[in-house]
Design an enzyme around this catalytic site. Structure first.
Site, short mmCIF file in Angstrom:
data_model
loop_
_atom_site.label_atom_id
_atom_site.label_comp_id
_atom_site.label_asym_id
_atom_site.label_seq_id
_atom_site.Cartn_x
_atom_site.Cartn_y
_atom_site.Cartn_z
CB THR A 12 -37.15 -72.70 45.93
OG1 THR A 12 -38.04 -73.04 46.99
CG2 THR A 12 -37.67 -73.28 44.63
CG ASP A 57 -37.17 -74.64 53.50
OD1 ASP A 57 -37.79 -75.33 52.68
OD2 ASP A 57 -37.63 -73.60 54.00
CB SER A 59 -38.83 -72.77 57.10
OG SER A 59 -39.43 -72.80 55.85
CB THR A 89 -39.20 -67.01 48.36
OG1 THR A 89 -39.93 -68.23 48.52
CG2 THR A 89 -38.48 -66.99 47.04
CG ASP A 90 -41.03 -70.13 52.52
OD1 ASP A 90 -41.74 -69.69 51.59
OD2 ASP A 90 -40.92 -71.34 52.78
CB THR A 277 -51.29 -51.33 60.71
OG1 THR A 277 -52.55 -51.66 60.11
CG2 THR A 277 -50.32 -50.89 59.62
CD GLN A 278 -54.83 -57.41 62.06
OE1 GLN A 278 -55.76 -57.63 61.28
NE2 GLN A 278 -54.92 -57.65 63.35
CB CYS A 279 -53.59 -52.02 56.73
SG CYS A 279 -55.17 -51.96 57.58
N1 ASP Z 1 -39.26 -73.09 51.44
C1 ASP Z 1 -38.40 -72.40 50.49
C2 ASP Z 1 -37.44 -71.54 51.27
O1 ASP Z 1 -37.82 -70.52 51.77
C3 ASP Z 1 -39.23 -71.60 49.58
C4 ASP Z 1 -38.47 -70.82 48.52
O2 ASP Z 1 -37.28 -70.68 48.54
O3 ASP Z 1 -39.16 -70.34 47.59
O4 ASP Z 1 -36.30 -71.90 51.42
#
Ligand code: ASP
Length: 341
Positions: A12, A57, A59, A89-90, A277-279
Site C-alpha cells: 500500500t 500486493d 497477498s 502489510t498483509d 495455539t490460537q491464543c
Molecule cells: N494489500 C496490501 C498489501 O499487503 C495491504 C497493505 O500493504 O497494507 O500489499
C-alpha cells in the site's frame, strides 16, 4: 554518514488508486520519496533505492520473493549499514519471520515497514513509518530482522498483523517491543538480540543467506465441531508439514477418534506436525491436558509460543537446510532466532 538501502517490494505504501482499487505503480514511488523533505535532512542516513519488478500486493508474496529479498541483501550487505524493506502489510509478518531465519549471522538492521494508507493519500501513515525505519536502520542498534510500524519496533518473527484498518496495525503479543518511537526512539536493550545469539545463529560465523525451496505446508485451525475426516485427502506423503492451530495450551477435540490416527499416519510417513495455539498470548504445553497428550504421543512437536507466521517461515528454512525429519522436529522446538520462549 550512515548508508541505508531501501528495497521496495510493493504494498500500500507506494500504491495509487486505479479503477480496480489500490495497486502498485512501477517507477512512481522513488520520485515521491525525492519530494519528502525529511529524507533529505543532514540528520538522516543517506539512502539508495531498489525497486522490485514486479511490485506486488503482498497477498502475492511467496518463498521466491523471500529469496529475492535475501539475495539482494546478500549482494549489498557490505555496502550499507542497514536495510529497509518496503512491503505490503498483509503478509509482512510472514516475510519478516522467514527472513529472520534465512539471514544467518545477520549483524545489521533489516527493518520491514509499509503503511495502511498510501503515501500519496491524505492522513497517510507512510511518512513516519518510512522515516523512522530509515533512522533505525542507520542507527544499527537493532541488528536483527525487525518490523517498524505505528511507533513500535517489533522483532520480525514475533510480529502479527493485528488490525486490518488501524494505524498501529502490528502487535507482538509474546515478546516486548524492541523500541518505541515517541519524541525519542527508546530501545529496550534487554529485548534486543545479543551478539552471542547472533553468533549462535550464524552456523559457523559470517553472514550468509539460506535460500528456501518450495515446501508443502498446511495450516489447520481447530474449531468446535470440526470434522477431521474431511482433511484426510490432504494427508498424503507429499505433505511436508502441517501447523495445527489448537485451543489454549495445545488441545484438540478427541470425540471422533479420527484426528490422532490421521496424525500418527502422517508423522510415520514423514510429515512434521507442529502444534501452535490460537491464543495470541501464552504457550503450548503438550500433555497438560488429556486432549493434548495424545498429540505428543503421536509425535507432534510443540510450537510453544511461536506465531503461525514464524512456524511457517521456520519450516521453510529447516526444509531447505536438507536436515532429516528428526533434526527438523528437534529444531522446531528450539529457539533459533528469538522466535520462541
Ligand atoms: N494489500 C496490501 C498489501 O499487503 C495491504 C497493505 O500493504 O497494507 O500489499
Amino acid at each position: 554518514m550512515k548508508k541505508v538501502c531501501i528495497i521496495y517490494t510493493g504494498g500500500t505504501i507506494g500504491m495509487v488508486a486505479t479503477d480496480n482499487g489500490f495497486a502498485p505503480a512501477p517507477g512512481y514511488f522513488e520520485g515521491q520519496l525525492q519530494n519528502i523533505r525529511d529524507l533529505g535532512s543532514p540528520h538522516m542516513p543517506s539512502w539508495d533505492f531498489i525497486e522490485f519488478d514486479p511490485l506486488l500486493d503482498s497477498s502475492n508474496m511467496n518463498y521466491r520473493q523471500w529469496n529475492l529479498i535475501a539475495e539482494t541483501i546478500e549482494e549489498k550487505y557490505d555496502d550499507y549499514d542497514g536495510f529497509v524493506i518496503l512491503h505490503g502489510t498483509d503478509t509482512m509478518a510472514y516475510s519478516a519471520a522467514a527472513l529472520s531465519f534465512m539471514l544467518e549471522g545477520l549483524d545489521k538492521p533489516v527493518v520491514f515497514t509499509g503503511s495502511q494508507i498510501p503515501l500519496c493519500e491524505l492522513r497517510s501513515d507512510a511518512m513516519d513509518n518510512l522515516v523512522t525505519s530509515l533512522i533505525i536502520a542507520g542507527q544499527g542498534r537493532a541488528r536483527e530482522v525487525c518490523l517498524y510500524f505505528g511507533g513500535q519496533l517489533l522483532r520480525g518473527n514475533r510480529a502479527i498483523k493485528a488490525s486490518a484498518d488501524g494505524l498501529i496495525a502490528f502487535d507482538s503479543p509474546n515478546y516486548p517491543a524492541l523500541a518505541k518511537a515517541g519524541i525519542d526512539i527508546e530501545y529496550n536493550g534487554q529485548a534486543l538480540m545479543e551478539p552471542a545469539d547472533r553468533n549462535a545463529a550464524a552456523n559457523g560465523g559470517n553472514f550468509h543467506v539460506v535460500r528456501v525451496r518450495d515446501s508443502r505446508i498446511g495450516v489447520i485451525k481447530i474449531f468446535p465441531g470440526i470434522n477431521f475426516g474431511i482433511f484426510e485427502p490432504l494427508f498424503t506423503e507429499d505433505l511436508d508439514a502441517v501447523v495445527l492451530e489448537t485451543f489454549g495450551t495445545g488441545n484438540i477435540p478427541d470425540y471422533d477418534r479420527c484426528l490422532i490416527p490421521l496424525m500418527e499416519k502422517a508423522i510415520r510417513s514423514g510429515t512434521i506436525v507442529c502444534v501452535c495455539t490460537q491464543c495470541s498470548q501464552g504457550t503450548v504445553r503438550l500433555g497438560a491436558y488429556e486432549t493434548s497428550s495424545t498429540l505428543a504421543k503421536a509425535g507432534a512437536v510443540s510450537g510453544y509460543n511461536m506465531t503461525t507466521e514464524a512456524a511457517i517461515g521456520k519450516l521453510y528454512y529447516l526444509f531447505s537446510l536438507g536436515l532429516d525429519k528428526d533434526q527438523i522436529s528437534r529444531a522446531m522446538e528450539e529457539d533459533l532466532r528469538g522466535e520462541l520462549g
